[in-house]
Write an enzyme that holds these catalytic residues in place. Sequence first.
Site, PDB file in Angstrom:
ATOM      1  N   GLU A 116     -22.542   3.170 -48.220  1.00 20.59           N
ATOM      2  CA  GLU A 116     -23.122   2.037 -48.934  1.00 20.59           C
ATOM      3  C   GLU A 116     -23.152   0.771 -48.082  1.00 20.59           C
ATOM      4  OE1 GLU A 116     -22.447   2.689 -53.603  1.00 20.59           O
ATOM      5  OE2 GLU A 116     -20.604   2.881 -52.424  1.00 20.59           O
ATOM      6  N   GLU A 137     -19.781  10.802 -55.001  1.00 21.12           N
ATOM      7  CA  GLU A 137     -19.033  10.298 -56.149  1.00 21.12           C
ATOM      8  C   GLU A 137     -19.069  11.235 -57.354  1.00 21.12           C
ATOM      9  OE1 GLU A 137     -19.756   6.618 -53.689  1.00 21.12           O
ATOM     10  OE2 GLU A 137     -20.806   8.496 -54.134  1.00 21.12           O
TER      11      GLU A 137
END
Length: 263
Positions: A116, A137
């Site tokens: 990210e 995730e």
Amino acid sequence: MNKPGPLRLERDGAVLILSNTDAPWNRMSFAYMDALEQAVQQAAADPDVRVLLFTSDGLDNFSVGMDLKQLVREGADRGGFEAILDQRRRVLGMIEALDKPSIATLYGNCLGGGLELPLACHFRLAAEQGAQIGLPELELGTVPAWGGSVRLTRCIGRERALEMILRARKIDGPEALRIGLVQWLHPLAELKAAALALAHELAEKPPIAVAGVLRSVVGAGDLPLEAALDAEREAVRRCFASRDQAEGMAAFMEKRKANFNGS
């Protein structure tokens, strides 16, 4: 011997190198994010810094992302989950909105926040071999939390982003290049040097014009056409009011290299 801080800052000319020091995993701890936020704020205001290069110590991993054990152990002391996410969203937003180019090196594990952060950068270079890049995730029963699902989709398209995220799939450097997630591949041993060379190349460009390009492409890229064109026009006005534009024109006419000083 004093323990080094979570983030090491090094200046190489006009390039600021920001290195995570938690080798070999280079987790993005609370202390790392605090230091990163302060460093990015200072770099944004420093005219002598023209490019930011994000990397990590060692050649094992760029980052495995958030320190999950620390999150469970100390999260309440940091104001809870929402406050933690607010900070990480804020820091990555600052990086993406910089008027100065940002570069990230991807090697080893680049997972969760370890992808990210690079997605918020303008340029990404990956190792030819050994990189494991992804947003896993869902394996933890959650979704990317620092803007990863949004930025990955804008980078590689909806179908590819869904496939990576929903399958928690990790890709290597060559596939990342093929789908447009990174712009260049280099042998691992040469990756950081290649990123620094790119940083110095960009640092030689006229800062006012570079800022204008970033505002037009990144800041205004998702605006309606006329609004985006207005942003581009404003960037042109700023350039033509600068000494750098006159220097660039003179250097072209005199067949010499321009010396841009950001004025």
